[in-house]
Design a protein around this motif. Structure first.
Motif, PDB file in Angstrom:
ATOM      1  N   TRP A  51      80.355 -10.746  -1.206  1.00  0.00           N
ATOM      2  CA  TRP A  51      81.788 -10.790  -1.508  1.00  0.00           C
ATOM      3  C   TRP A  51      82.110 -11.820  -2.588  1.00  0.00           C
ATOM      4  O   TRP A  51      82.997 -11.600  -3.417  1.00  0.00           O
ATOM      5  N   ASP A  52      81.405 -12.946  -2.583  1.00  0.00           N
ATOM      6  CA  ASP A  52      81.755 -14.005  -3.525  1.00  0.00           C
ATOM      7  C   ASP A  52      81.277 -13.735  -4.947  1.00  0.00           C
ATOM      8  O   ASP A  52      81.603 -14.490  -5.862  1.00  0.00           O
ATOM      9  N   GLU A  53      80.509 -12.665  -5.157  1.00  0.00           N
ATOM     10  CA  GLU A  53      80.085 -12.334  -6.516  1.00  0.00           C
ATOM     11  C   GLU A  53      80.916 -11.195  -7.105  1.00  0.00           C
ATOM     12  O   GLU A  53      80.668 -10.761  -8.225  1.00  0.00           O
ATOM     13  N   LEU A  54      81.903 -10.730  -6.357  1.00  0.00           N
ATOM     14  CA  LEU A  54      82.753  -9.640  -6.817  1.00  0.00           C
ATOM     15  C   LEU A  54      84.135 -10.158  -7.182  1.00  0.00           C
ATOM     16  O   LEU A  54      84.631 -11.117  -6.589  1.00  0.00           O
ATOM     17  N   ASP A  55      84.751  -9.510  -8.144  1.00  0.00           N
ATOM     18  CA  ASP A  55      86.138  -9.796  -8.493  1.00  0.00           C
ATOM     19  C   ASP A  55      87.019  -8.944  -7.579  1.00  0.00           C
ATOM     20  O   ASP A  55      87.034  -7.715  -7.689  1.00  0.00           O
ATOM     21  N   LEU A  56      87.741  -9.590  -6.673  1.00  0.00           N
ATOM     22  CA  LEU A  56      88.529  -8.856  -5.685  1.00  0.00           C
ATOM     23  C   LEU A  56      89.596  -7.985  -6.339  1.00  0.00           C
ATOM     24  O   LEU A  56      89.915  -6.898  -5.845  1.00  0.00           O
ATOM     25  N   THR A  57      90.148  -8.455  -7.447  1.00  0.00           N
ATOM     26  CA  THR A  57      91.157  -7.649  -8.147  1.00  0.00           C
ATOM     27  C   THR A  57      90.535  -6.376  -8.698  1.00  0.00           C
ATOM     28  O   THR A  57      91.095  -5.282  -8.567  1.00  0.00           O
ATOM     29  N   ASP A  58      89.360  -6.510  -9.296  1.00  0.00           N
ATOM     30  CA  ASP A  58      88.683  -5.346  -9.876  1.00  0.00           C
ATOM     31  C   ASP A  58      88.340  -4.308  -8.817  1.00  0.00           C
ATOM     32  O   ASP A  58      88.568  -3.108  -9.009  1.00  0.00           O
ATOM     33  N   ILE A  59      87.780  -4.758  -7.697  1.00  0.00           N
ATOM     34  CA  ILE A  59      87.371  -3.779  -6.691  1.00  0.00           C
ATOM     35  C   ILE A  59      88.590  -3.173  -5.988  1.00  0.00           C
ATOM     36  O   ILE A  59      88.542  -2.023  -5.540  1.00  0.00           O
ATOM     37  N   VAL A  81      96.947  -3.113   1.171  1.00  0.00           N
ATOM     38  CA  VAL A  81      96.141  -3.593   0.042  1.00  0.00           C
ATOM     39  C   VAL A  81      94.688  -3.872   0.450  1.00  0.00           C
ATOM     40  O   VAL A  81      93.757  -3.502  -0.286  1.00  0.00           O
ATOM     41  N   PRO A  82      94.441  -4.517   1.605  1.00  0.00           N
ATOM     42  CA  PRO A  82      93.038  -4.729   2.000  1.00  0.00           C
ATOM     43  C   PRO A  82      92.236  -3.438   2.147  1.00  0.00           C
ATOM     44  O   PRO A  82      91.013  -3.451   1.980  1.00  0.00           O
ATOM     45  N   LEU A  83      92.918  -2.338   2.448  1.00  0.00           N
ATOM     46  CA  LEU A  83      92.204  -1.062   2.535  1.00  0.00           C
ATOM     47  C   LEU A  83      91.629  -0.664   1.178  1.00  0.00           C
ATOM     48  O   LEU A  83      90.510  -0.146   1.086  1.00  0.00           O
ATOM     49  N   PHE A  84      92.400  -0.906   0.117  1.00  0.00           N
ATOM     50  CA  PHE A  84      91.905  -0.614  -1.227  1.00  0.00           C
ATOM     51  C   PHE A  84      90.756  -1.560  -1.593  1.00  0.00           C
ATOM     52  O   PHE A  84      89.792  -1.157  -2.252  1.00  0.00           O
ATOM     53  N   THR A  85      90.873  -2.816  -1.163  1.00  0.00           N
ATOM     54  CA  THR A  85      89.794  -3.777  -1.407  1.00  0.00           C
ATOM     55  C   THR A  85      88.525  -3.343  -0.676  1.00  0.00           C
ATOM     56  O   THR A  85      87.419  -3.393  -1.231  1.00  0.00           O
ATOM     57  N   PHE A  86      88.699  -2.919   0.559  1.00  0.00           N
ATOM     58  CA  PHE A  86      87.573  -2.427   1.361  1.00  0.00           C
ATOM     59  C   PHE A  86      86.919  -1.230   0.680  1.00  0.00           C
ATOM     60  O   PHE A  86      85.689  -1.168   0.553  1.00  0.00           O
ATOM     61  N   GLY A  92      83.647  -8.494   5.638  1.00  0.00           N
ATOM     62  CA  GLY A  92      84.006  -7.078   5.562  1.00  0.00           C
ATOM     63  C   GLY A  92      84.847  -6.644   6.742  1.00  0.00           C
ATOM     64  O   GLY A  92      85.825  -5.897   6.591  1.00  0.00           O
ATOM     65  N   GLY A  93      84.491  -7.121   7.938  1.00  0.00           N
ATOM     66  CA  GLY A  93      85.270  -6.784   9.121  1.00  0.00           C
ATOM     67  C   GLY A  93      86.667  -7.370   9.079  1.00  0.00           C
ATOM     68  O   GLY A  93      87.642  -6.722   9.486  1.00  0.00           O
ATOM     69  N   VAL A  94      86.786  -8.591   8.557  1.00  0.00           N
ATOM     70  CA  VAL A  94      88.101  -9.233   8.453  1.00  0.00           C
ATOM     71  C   VAL A  94      88.994  -8.469   7.475  1.00  0.00           C
ATOM     72  O   VAL A  94      90.183  -8.244   7.738  1.00  0.00           O
ATOM     73  N   VAL A  95      88.423  -8.063   6.342  1.00  0.00           N
ATOM     74  CA  VAL A  95      89.194  -7.287   5.362  1.00  0.00           C
ATOM     75  C   VAL A  95      89.709  -5.997   5.995  1.00  0.00           C
ATOM     76  O   VAL A  95      90.881  -5.629   5.837  1.00  0.00           O
ATOM     77  N   LEU A  96      88.849  -5.326   6.736  1.00  0.00           N
ATOM     78  CA  LEU A  96      89.256  -4.076   7.379  1.00  0.00           C
ATOM     79  C   LEU A  96      90.249  -4.335   8.508  1.00  0.00           C
ATOM     80  O   LEU A  96      91.155  -3.523   8.745  1.00  0.00           O
ATOM     81  N   PHE A  97      90.114  -5.463   9.192  1.00  0.00           N
ATOM     82  CA  PHE A  97      91.022  -5.803  10.288  1.00  0.00           C
ATOM     83  C   PHE A  97      92.461  -5.918   9.785  1.00  0.00           C
ATOM     84  O   PHE A  97      93.409  -5.561  10.492  1.00  0.00           O
ATOM     85  N   PHE A  98      92.616  -6.409   8.554  1.00  0.00           N
ATOM     86  CA  PHE A  98      93.950  -6.553   7.970  1.00  0.00           C
ATOM     87  C   PHE A  98      94.346  -5.324   7.149  1.00  0.00           C
ATOM     88  O   PHE A  98      95.223  -5.400   6.289  1.00  0.00           O
ATOM     89  N   GLY A  99      93.720  -4.206   7.443  1.00  0.00           N
ATOM     90  CA  GLY A  99      94.015  -2.980   6.718  1.00  0.00           C
ATOM     91  C   GLY A  99      95.441  -2.497   6.878  1.00  0.00           C
ATOM     92  O   GLY A  99      95.939  -1.740   6.043  1.00  0.00           O
ATOM     93  N   PHE A 100      96.122  -2.945   7.949  1.00  0.00           N
ATOM     94  CA  PHE A 100      97.512  -2.527   8.148  1.00  0.00           C
ATOM     95  C   PHE A 100      98.423  -3.045   7.035  1.00  0.00           C
ATOM     96  O   PHE A 100      99.552  -2.572   6.875  1.00  0.00           O
ATOM     97  N   LEU A 101      97.922  -3.993   6.242  1.00  0.00           N
ATOM     98  CA  LEU A 101      98.689  -4.498   5.097  1.00  0.00           C
ATOM     99  C   LEU A 101      98.495  -3.624   3.854  1.00  0.00           C
ATOM    100  O   LEU A 101      99.017  -3.945   2.790  1.00  0.00           O
TER     101      LEU A 101
END
Length: 288
Positions: free
Chosen positions: A60-68, A33-38, A22-31
């Protein structure tokens, strides 16, 4: 509830992995798209809480990243809609400020500033209550339109239970903000801020979810979402089920028992009859 909310992401054996991702996803929030995933992950947190499933946060591994991610984009539309309404509300005093500045009227300029400040304060307080309710109803109905449902906004949004949840979520935000400020004094601590933010935002969604679920049930007499009957029911998959249910065509009981078959006989009234109508209890039409 605040303590439970802050401990929410520390549940389970793999909580370190979950928080790290979760922290890594937020860390790349400047891109972007990860903000929407977060945000989509946070909506899944709220969805679990609305179902009463608070023991294990979503992995995280039980979720569909595209869906979320798409879910996060759709929720952003709801947030932007309310942001637009607030902007329009501030447009009138803004015009007064512009008019006072162009016309050299200090009185009009002062009135414009005061009205703008008052409307902004009211708008911020209103958004603090409206957004949690709009988010909860968006998750409940899985619909952008549900985020603007005036009936739910007025009934749940004015509930004492929901208002208390808003206050507690604000308290969680203050606690996390203070922690992030302290961590920000060092480089190593600054790098840890996204991970703290992940835990903090999860806690806020937990409080919002609990408040919305309780307030919704108080107002409508039923929970906003029914709990799944087994683990693994995620967004878009519907409730998970355990076991199988025999179909209508499957024989029930001993497989060696001869099953009655439909016949083309008709009774005196002209309606068709069958062997099902010969059941001994006289309850015709009910399969035994």
């Amino acid at each position: 509830m605040i303590e439970d909310a802050l401990r929410y992401q520390t549940q389970g054996d793999d909580w370190v992995k979950r928080v790290a991702l979760g922290g890594v996803v937020l860390f790349f929030g400047f891109l972007i798209v990860p903000l929407f995933t977060f945000q989509g992950y946070m909506l899944e947190v709220m969805r679990r809480v609305l179902r009463g499933e608070t023991d294990t946060p979503p992995a995280w591994d039980e979720l569909d990243l595209t869906d979320i991610t798409v879910d996060g984009i759709r929720h952003t539309v709801v947030v932007m809609g309310y942001g637009l309404l607030l902007t329009l509300a501030l447009a009138v005093p803004g015009l007064l400020v512009i008019g006072g500045g162009l016309g050299g009227s200090e009185g009009l300029l002062l009135v414009g500033f005061l009205v703008a400040a008052l409307l902004y304060l009211i708008g911020v307080l209103a958004m603090a209550v409206i957004l949690p309710v709009a988010t909860g109803n968006f998750v409940r109905a899985d619909s952008i339109a549900a985020g603007f449902d005036r009936d739910v906004l007025s009934s749940v949004g004015t509930s004492r239970t929901m208002l208390m949840a808003v206050v507690m979520a604000f308290a969680v935000n203050v606690i996390v903000s203070v922690g992030a400020t302290i961590l920000g004094f060092t480089i190593v601590g600054y790098l840890a801020v996204p991970f703290l933010a992940f835990v903090g935002q999860s806690a806020i969604m937990y409080v919002w979810g609990r408040g919305f679920a309780d307030a919704y049930e108080e107002e409508y007499g039923e929970p906003p979402l029914a709990p799944t009957t087994a683990t693994g029911g995620t967004h878009g998959s519907g409730p998970a089920t355990t076991g199988t249910t025999p179909s209508v065509d499957e024989p029930i009981g001993d497989s060696d028992t001869d099953q009655p078959s439909w016949s083309d006989d008709t009774d005196e009234s002209g309606f068709g009859t069958s062997a099902w109508d010969d059941a001994g209890d006289g309850d015709s039409g009910r399969r035994r």
